[in-house]
Design an enzyme around this catalytic site. Structure first.
Site, PDB file in Angstrom:
ATOM      1  N   LYS A   1       0.853  -1.325  -0.189  1.00 14.69           N
ATOM      2  CA  LYS A   1      -0.122   0.005  -0.080  1.00 14.69           C
ATOM      3  C   LYS A   1       0.829   1.299   0.073  1.00 14.69           C
ATOM      4  CE  LYS A   1      -3.831  -2.540   2.085  1.00 14.69           C
ATOM      5  NZ  LYS A   1      -4.512  -2.862   3.223  1.00 14.69           N
TER       6      LYS A   1
ATOM      7  N   GLN B   1      -4.594  -1.212   9.578  1.00 12.91           N
ATOM      8  CA  GLN B   1      -4.337  -2.535   9.030  1.00 12.91           C
ATOM      9  C   GLN B   1      -4.883  -3.427  10.110  1.00 12.91           C
ATOM     10  OE1 GLN B   1      -3.197  -3.077   5.870  1.00 12.91           O
ATOM     11  NE2 GLN B   1      -4.193  -5.210   6.418  1.00 12.91           N
TER      12      GLN B   1
ATOM     13  N   ASP C   1     -10.672   3.014   3.850  1.00  8.75           N
ATOM     14  CA  ASP C   1     -11.194   1.564   3.952  1.00  8.75           C
ATOM     15  C   ASP C   1     -12.698   1.391   3.768  1.00  8.75           C
ATOM     16  OD1 ASP C   1      -9.400  -0.506   3.756  1.00  8.75           O
ATOM     17  OD2 ASP C   1      -8.881  -0.475   5.931  1.00  8.75           O
TER      18      ASP C   1
END
Ligand code: NDP
Length: 318
Positions: A61, A105, A128
Site C-alpha cells: 500500500k 491495518q 477503507d
C-alpha cells in the site's frame, strides 16, 4: 466430467490491466491536484504488531502510494501498544489537516477493540470505508468511501464490459469487509442480489441461480462445478494457501498443474481462491484467477479512495 464440458474454456478476467489503468488514472489526478490546487493527497497506514501478512499488505500500500505521487507513511507500532495509545494516534491523525486518508491495518492484537478503533477514524478520512457512517451511506445508495475489495470487483465487471443490471448476482459470504458491501454495490448497479452464508440450505441450488457468482468465503477451492451456472461470471475474492499436492490434480487443470506443484514444492504452498479453478474454467463463462484477479484491485481502489477522500475534504467535491 463430460467431454463436451471439458472442451469449454472460460474467459479469464485478469485484474492486472484493470488495476494498472486505475493506477494510471489516479497518478494523473494526483498531478492535476498538485498543479491546480497545490496539494498532493496523503495517506497514513497504521500497523500494530508483527503479523507477516499485514507487513506485506502495508508495504504494498505504501509503495504503490509513492509510485502514484500520493504522500504516504507507515506508522508501525509495537504489539504491546495499548488501545488508548492507538486511539490517541488515530485522534491526532484525524486532526492533522495534511492527512487525507487513515488506514488501520487489520487484524489488530487481541487486546484492542477493532470496532472502537475503526469508529474513531474520521469518516471523511476512512479510506477503507469501514466506519458505520460510510456503511450507512453505502446502504442508502449515497456517495461514500466504499470498501476497496468489493469496489474493485465492480471495476472488474464494468471495465470487462459485463452487464450487471437485471442479472442475478449471488454472493457467498456476508462479512462486513467483502460480502455485505458487495451486495450493496451490486444492488446499486441494479442486480437482483442473493447473499449466502454458512447457514444457507442447499447452497449449490442457490449459487447455481447466479449469472454473477461472487465467492468470499475463505476456504480454498470451496466453490465447485456443482455450484456454478454454466456460462456464469465467477468472481473469486478468496486468498488462501494451498499446500496439498496430492489434491492438486482435482484443483488445477493440466495447463497449470505442473507450475502449481513446483510452487508448492519450492515455497510450501501456492495461492488459490475460494473457487476451484479447474471447474471454473470448464463451466463458467468467465472468471477471475487467483492470483492475478481481484487481489490486484484492492490496493488500486485504496489509491482511488485516498484521492476521493482528499477531494471531498479539501475541495468539497468528488
Ligand atoms: P470472513 O471469514 O469474514 O467471512 C467468510 C464468510 O463466508 C462468512 O459470511 C461465512 O458465513 C461464509 N462461509 C463460511 N463457510 C461457508 C460455507 N461452508 N458455506 C457458505 N458460506 C460460508 O471472510 P472475509 O469476507 O474477510 O474474506 C473472505 C475471503 O476473501 C478470504 O479468503 C479472504 O482472504 C479474502 N479476502 C481477499 C481480499 C482481497 O484483496 N482480494 C480482501 C479481503 C478478503 P457465516 O457468516 O455464516 O459465518
Amino acid at each position: 466430467m463430460n467431454t463436451k464440458m471439458s472442451e469449454i474454456s472460460a474467459n479469464i478476467l485478469s485484474g492486472k490491466p484493470i488495476a494498472e489503468a486505475i493506477k494510471t488514472e489516479v497518478a494523473k489526478e494526483v498531478k492535476q491536484l498538485e498543479a491546480e490546487h497545490g496539494f498532493r493527497p496523503a495517506l497514513t497506514v497504521v500497523r500494530v504488531g508483527e503479523d507477516k501478512a499485514s507487513e506485506v499488505y502495508v508495504g504494498s500500500k505504501v509503495r504503490t502510494s509513492k509510485e502514484l505521487g500520493i504522500i504516504s507513511e507507515q506508522k508501525h507500532l509495537p504489539a504491546e501498544t495499548s488501545q488508548e495509545e492507538l486511539l490517541e494516534i488515530v485522534r491526532e491523525l484525524n486532526l492533522d489537516n495534511e492527512i487525507d486518508g487513515i488506514l488501520v491495518q487489520l487484524p489488530l492484537p487481541k487486546h484492542i477493540d477493532e470496532n472502537l478503533i475503526l469508529e474513531t477514524i474520521d469518516p471523511e478520512k476512512d479510506v477503507d470505508g469501514f466506519h458505520a457512517m460510510n456503511v450507512g451511506f453505502l446502504s442508502q445508495g449515497r456517495d461514500s468511501l466504499v470498501p476497496c475489495t468489493p469496489a474493485g470487483v465492480i471495476e472488474i465487471l464494468k471495465r470487462s464490459g459485463i452487464e450487471i443490471a437485471g442479472k442475478h448476482a449471488v454472493i457467498v459470504g456476508r462479512s462486513n469487509i467483502v460480502g455485505k458491501p458487495m451486495a450493496q454495490l451490486l444492488l446499486q448497479e441494479n442486480a437482483t442480489v442473493t447473499i449466502c452464508h454458512s447457514r444457507t440450505r442447499d447452497l449449490p441450488e442457490v449459487t447455481k441461480l447466479g449469472d454473477i457468482l461472487v465467492a468470499a468465503i475463505g476456504r480454498a477451492g470451496f466453490i465447485r462445478g456443482e455450484h456454478i451456472k454454466p456460462g456464469a461470471v465467477v468472481i473469486d475474492v478468496g486468498i488462501n494457501n494451498f499446500s496439498d499436492s496430492g489434491a492438486a490434480p482435482g484443483m488445477f487443470g493440466e495447463d497449470e498443474l505442473e507450475n502449481r506443484l513446483r510452487t508448492i514444492e519450492k515455497r510450501g504452498a501456492t495461492l488459490v481462491g475460494d473457487v476451484n479453478p479447474k471447474d471454473a474454467k470448464e463451466i463458467a463463462g468467465s472468471f477471475t484467477p487467483v492470483p492475478g484477479g481481484v487481489g490486484l484491485l484492492t490496493v488500486a481502489m485504496l489509491m482511488k479512495n485516498t484521492v476521493k477522500a482528499a477531494k471531498m475534504r479539501r475541495l468539497k467535491k468528488i
